[in-house]
Design a protein around this motif. Structure first.
Motif, PDB file in Angstrom:
ATOM      1  N   GLN A 135       0.814  -1.205   0.000  1.00 41.01           N
ATOM      2  CA  GLN A 135       0.000   0.000   0.000  1.00 41.01           C
ATOM      3  C   GLN A 135       0.854   1.264   0.000  1.00 41.01           C
ATOM      4  OE1 GLN A 135      -2.606  -0.556   3.354  1.00 41.01           O
ATOM      5  NE2 GLN A 135      -4.022  -1.890   2.237  1.00 41.01           N
ATOM      6  N   LEU A 136       2.058   1.165   0.537  1.00 36.87           N
ATOM      7  CA  LEU A 136       2.961   2.317   0.510  1.00 36.87           C
ATOM      8  C   LEU A 136       3.412   2.644  -0.905  1.00 36.87           C
ATOM      9  CD1 LEU A 136       5.214   1.514   3.610  1.00 36.87           C
ATOM     10  CD2 LEU A 136       3.245   3.047   3.493  1.00 36.87           C
ATOM     11  N   TYR A 137       3.327   1.675  -1.805  1.00 38.65           N
ATOM     12  CA  TYR A 137       3.738   1.867  -3.190  1.00 38.65           C
ATOM     13  C   TYR A 137       2.532   2.038  -4.108  1.00 38.65           C
ATOM     14  CZ  TYR A 137       8.279   0.320  -1.473  1.00 38.65           C
ATOM     15  OH  TYR A 137       9.457   0.207  -0.775  1.00 38.65           O
ATOM     16  N   GLY A 138       1.391   2.393  -3.533  1.00 37.62           N
ATOM     17  CA  GLY A 138       0.204   2.649  -4.332  1.00 37.62           C
ATOM     18  C   GLY A 138      -0.490   1.407  -4.836  1.00 37.62           C
ATOM     19  N   ILE A 139      -0.309   0.275  -4.163  1.00 31.23           N
ATOM     20  CA  ILE A 139      -0.967  -0.972  -4.555  1.00 31.23           C
ATOM     21  C   ILE A 139      -1.950  -1.324  -3.442  1.00 31.23           C
ATOM     22  CG2 ILE A 139      -0.624  -3.372  -5.255  1.00 31.23           C
ATOM     23  CD1 ILE A 139       2.245  -2.678  -5.910  1.00 31.23           C
ATOM     24  N   PRO A 140      -3.181  -0.833  -3.521  1.00 31.05           N
ATOM     25  CA  PRO A 140      -4.093  -0.942  -2.373  1.00 31.05           C
ATOM     26  C   PRO A 140      -4.859  -2.260  -2.331  1.00 31.05           C
ATOM     27  CG  PRO A 140      -5.139   0.292  -4.125  1.00 31.05           C
ATOM     28  CD  PRO A 140      -3.764  -0.039  -4.620  1.00 31.05           C
ATOM     29  N   ARG A 193      -6.474  -7.680  -6.879  1.00 28.24           N
ATOM     30  CA  ARG A 193      -6.334  -6.916  -5.639  1.00 28.24           C
ATOM     31  C   ARG A 193      -7.374  -5.800  -5.602  1.00 28.24           C
ATOM     32  NH1 ARG A 193      -3.300  -2.413  -7.267  1.00 28.24           N
ATOM     33  NH2 ARG A 193      -2.214  -2.734  -9.238  1.00 28.24           N
ATOM     34  N   GLY A 194      -7.481  -5.205  -4.410  1.00 26.97           N
ATOM     35  CA  GLY A 194      -8.424  -4.116  -4.247  1.00 26.97           C
ATOM     36  C   GLY A 194      -9.842  -4.593  -3.994  1.00 26.97           C
ATOM     37  N   ASN A 205     -14.729 -11.010  -9.502  1.00 32.14           N
ATOM     38  CA  ASN A 205     -15.505  -9.893 -10.048  1.00 32.14           C
ATOM     39  C   ASN A 205     -15.505  -8.687  -9.117  1.00 32.14           C
ATOM     40  OD1 ASN A 205     -16.204 -11.264 -12.372  1.00 32.14           O
ATOM     41  ND2 ASN A 205     -18.073 -12.122 -11.487  1.00 32.14           N
ATOM     42  N   SER A 206     -15.153  -8.928  -7.839  1.00 30.55           N
ATOM     43  CA  SER A 206     -15.140  -7.831  -6.875  1.00 30.55           C
ATOM     44  C   SER A 206     -13.795  -7.126  -6.813  1.00 30.55           C
ATOM     45  CB  SER A 206     -15.515  -8.349  -5.477  1.00 30.55           C
ATOM     46  OG  SER A 206     -16.799  -8.939  -5.482  1.00 30.55           O
ATOM     47  N   ALA A 207     -12.817  -7.614  -7.546  1.00 34.78           N
ATOM     48  CA  ALA A 207     -11.487  -7.012  -7.514  1.00 34.78           C
ATOM     49  C   ALA A 207     -11.478  -5.695  -8.279  1.00 34.78           C
ATOM     50  CB  ALA A 207     -10.461  -7.969  -8.103  1.00 34.78           C
ATOM     51  N   GLN A 208     -10.750  -4.735  -7.764  1.00 39.73           N
ATOM     52  CA  GLN A 208     -10.634  -3.429  -8.418  1.00 39.73           C
ATOM     53  C   GLN A 208      -9.528  -3.426  -9.469  1.00 39.73           C
ATOM     54  OE1 GLN A 208      -9.972  -0.263  -5.641  1.00 39.73           O
ATOM     55  NE2 GLN A 208     -10.141   1.374  -7.169  1.00 39.73           N
ATOM     56  N   TYR A 209      -8.500  -4.270  -9.253  1.00 47.29           N
ATOM     57  CA  TYR A 209      -7.363  -4.307 -10.165  1.00 47.29           C
ATOM     58  C   TYR A 209      -7.050  -5.753 -10.539  1.00 47.29           C
ATOM     59  CZ  TYR A 209      -6.673   0.354  -8.169  1.00 47.29           C
ATOM     60  OH  TYR A 209      -6.858   1.637  -7.731  1.00 47.29           O
TER      61      TYR A 209
END
Length: 683
Positions: A135-140, A193-194, A205-209
């Motif tokens: 998450q620190l590298y923008g991978i939420p 992820r996400g 299907n619920s993943a953002q990325y």
């Protein structure tokens, strides 16, 4: 381990049928289905937890603490943030047909098919330390990794066999055959992820990325022609000759095929007329054999150049995705060949109450295949190569018999010991020395030598260090020798400076000898059996010693820290804490004579006690036999080894080569001690 859940279901059946007196067919099928659910507690590397924090808070929740990158759980809570489920399906089918052509002459055709399907779902919650770091590298968000592996294998063999005795004295048993073996492996991986939450909306299907998918396929084949002939004259003189020609997809056109012959002779002296009347020595056999075998222990088609397209635009040029070379081919790689000679003497005493065997073996391997470093200027780091010739020699001793034998009680015992003398006879390129340090392949040394620095002593004063530097050609004797408490290494080549050229063999992963001792006791309907194993003389590079190079006291640490040098304890066996002379944890060149330890052991591998119920209990029930057994495995170990298990090793290299089995990082669980209760009933 916390919360493991493994279930396996098996079913198998076998069918044989005589279609006619000359023709029969058969089939067998087995299928197993397994579900393996685990948490993130897979090995002892998780032992680096905060020792001052309990796993639970007072309210029953998992304990957390502030990490360098955010708030995370301690060991148990962290493990529960990893939910892993693996489903595996295996099927093996075998079909055969056999026909009697003439008296003693048969033809058999058999096909075996194996199928494996594995799907693994690994979910890391939003509170897992890996996710917190990303998450620190923008991978939420939480992560879902789906891995699918499918493989199949086929083996089709056709054999013509002949077995006949002539003149009641000469028996010939011969086989001529051809076989085709194929197998393929396909793997895919998708990463998501996400997710909105960690428990409900965790489907894809619920993943953002959706991260870059991965896939690979491996295929290989082996074609063989083989033959064997056995000759037996009145069970006095025995001879066996075999030959096979194998063609493998793992080698180029000029080296694809290998020819591997063998032969064996034996003489049963006890069947000779001049041997009659030797009541005490009732069996005596001399035997000798020679053979050549081949190994294709490497991936297929490594003699060809591999191309691949990379994700994230790494292989793009001018807006177009292209191809990159992903390996360095070796068109000259060839079969690894091992020539072996065996000489043996077998004997039986007192009407075979005692039996024994003495044998000598000599093996010589040429063209040994290893995945070795290559110069960086090629654009790659490693390739497959025939690198060395290695010899193995030793003796095998076996003795066994009934120590006690009467109507109610027997004690049968057998002991076997094998000695090992291993040596790298020749390196084709003269050296395998690389920036990676300990290679395990040194000409004139055993295969699997542990290379490192020989410790002379621990420096006690700064004057001692200054004196060494004053005599060094460039003013520095040893760059890692910076203050009292550091190791002083031996200048092995005598040039006045310590560098990589001063590394010497410090140990050998091969034992001097190994063996087993088996005992079986029976008393009326009771029986007791014990299986002991032992191995003497092998060494390991023990990580908890060289990891004293860097100690973080916010984690659980080894008690070896109490055995390190301090101004108050100058006689300690190990250098000061955080001394660079312990070795770097990121390099394999970290061995010193203080970190290489003896890994000899004696183990009670298994023990069982059983009771056979009297047949009179089952009269009229259809039960012919019933036995109750209690079985234990890995019950205890006798050893001076510092680690958890002297058989633990990490970093097995390509093809499982034993030269890589030199380090014990302390991450693997020891051999599992298990107990089982079994009831065997025969109808």
């Amino acid at each position: 381990m916390a919360s493991p859940n493994f279930k396996r279901y098996n079913i198998s059946t076998t069918l044989d049928a005589n279609i006619t007196e000359e023709f029969k067919v058969g089939a067998s099928i087995s299928y197993n289905y397994s579900i393996d659910k685990t948490k993130g507690l897979t090995n002892l590397s998780q032992g680096n937890f905060r020792p001052d924090l309990a796993p639970y808070n007072n309210n029953g929740t998992y304990t957390t603490y502030l990490w360098d990158y955010g708030e995370i759980y301690t060991l148990l809570g962290e493990g529960m943030q990893n939910r892993d489920k693996t489903i595996t399906k295996n099927m093996l089918v075998s079909l055969y047909g056999e026909i009697d052509i003439l008296d003693g002459l048969k033809f058999k055709s058999q096909i075996n098919i194996g199928l494996t399907d594995t799907k693994e779902n690994q979910f890391l919650t939003s509170k897992h330390s890996t996710v917190v770091l990303y998450q620190l590298y923008g991978i939420p968000g939480a992560q879902l990794n789906i891995l699918t592996n499918n493989s199949w294998s086929t083996s089709f063999a056709n054999t013509l066999s002949f077995n006949k005795t002539f003149a009641q004295s000469h028996t010939i048993d011969a086989v001529l055959g051809v076989s085709w073996d194929r197998n393929r492996y396909d793997a895919e991986a998708q990463h998501y992820r996400g997710f909105p939450d960690d428990d409900i909306m965790v489907n894809i299907n619920s993943a953002q990325y959706v991260d870059d998918p991965e896939s690979e396929s491996l295929e290989q084949g082996l074609n063989s022609i083989f033959g064997r002939i056995n000759y037996n004259y009145k069970d006095k003189y025995l001879a066996t000759f075999t030959a096979r020609r194998d063609g493998s997809t793992k080698f180029g056109p000029n080296s694809r095929y290998g020819f591997f012959p063998s032969g064996a002779l034996a003489w049963n002296l006890h069947n000779e007329s001049f041997f009659k009347g030797h009541d005490k020595l009732n069996q005596l056999k001399l035997r000798a054999s020679w053979g050549l075998t081949g190994s294709d222990n490497l991936p297929s088609f490594t003699y060809l150049t591999y191309y691949q397209s990379l994700g994230n635009g790494y292989s793009s040029y001018d807006g177009q995705n292209g191809l990159v070379v992903s390996n360095i081919p070796n068109s000259e790689i060839r079969w690894e060949e091992t020539e072996q000679l065996d000489l043996g003497l077998e004997f039986g005493l007192f009407n075979s109450r005692f039996n024994g065997e003495i044998a000598y073996y000599s093996k010589y391997t040429s063209g040994m295949i290893l995945f070795v470093p290559i110069t960086f200027e090629t654009g790659s780091t490693n390739w497959n190569q025939n690198v060395a010739e290695v010899s193995n020699q030793g003796w095998e001793f076996t003795i066994g018999g009934d120590i006690i034998r009467n109507d109610n009680f027997t004690w049968h015992s057998s002991l076997n010991i094998t000695t090992v003398n291993n040596k790298v006879e020749h390196l084709y390129n003269g050296s395998l020395d690389t920036t990676y340090g300990e290679t395990g392949v040194v000409e004139g040394e055993p295969l699997g030598s542990i290379l490192g620095y020989d410790v002379i002593k621990i420096a006690q004063t700064q004057d001692e260090i200054d004196d060494l530097n004053s005599m060094a050609p460039e003013g520095t004797y040893q760059s890692t020798l910076t203050q009292p408490g550091d190791y002083i290494f031996k200048d092995s080549n005598g040039d006045g400076t310590i560098d990589a050229n001063d590394r010497v063999p410090l140990g050998d992963i091969n034992p001097d000898f190994f063996g087993g001792w088996n005992n079986t006791f029976t008393y009326k309907n009771w029986d007791l059996s014990m299986n002991w194993n032992f191995s003497q003389g092998q060494d390991r590079n023990y990580a908890d010693i060289y990891r004293l190079y860097k100690i973080n006291f916010t984690y659980n640490v080894t008690p070896l820290v109490y055995d390190t040098w301090t101004p108050e304890d100058t006689n300690a066996p190990y250098a000061r804490l955080n001394s660079p002379t312990h070795g770097s944890v990121s390099s394999s060149s970290n061995a010193t004579s203080r970190s290489v330890v003896d890994a000899s052991y004696i183990k009670l591998r298994s023990m069982s006690i059983g009771y056979r119920f009297p047949e009179s209990l089952f009269k009229g029930t259809g039960v012919t036999n019933a036995k109750l057994s209690l079985i234990g495995n890995n019950l205890f170990t006798i050893t001076n080894y510092l680690g958890l298990d002297p058989e633990n090793v990490d970093g097995k290299g390509f093809g499982g080569r034993t030269i890589y089995n030199r380090n014990d990082y302390g991450r693997e669980y020891p051999s599992v001690r298990s107990f089982s209760l079994a009831l065997n009933v025969s109808l």
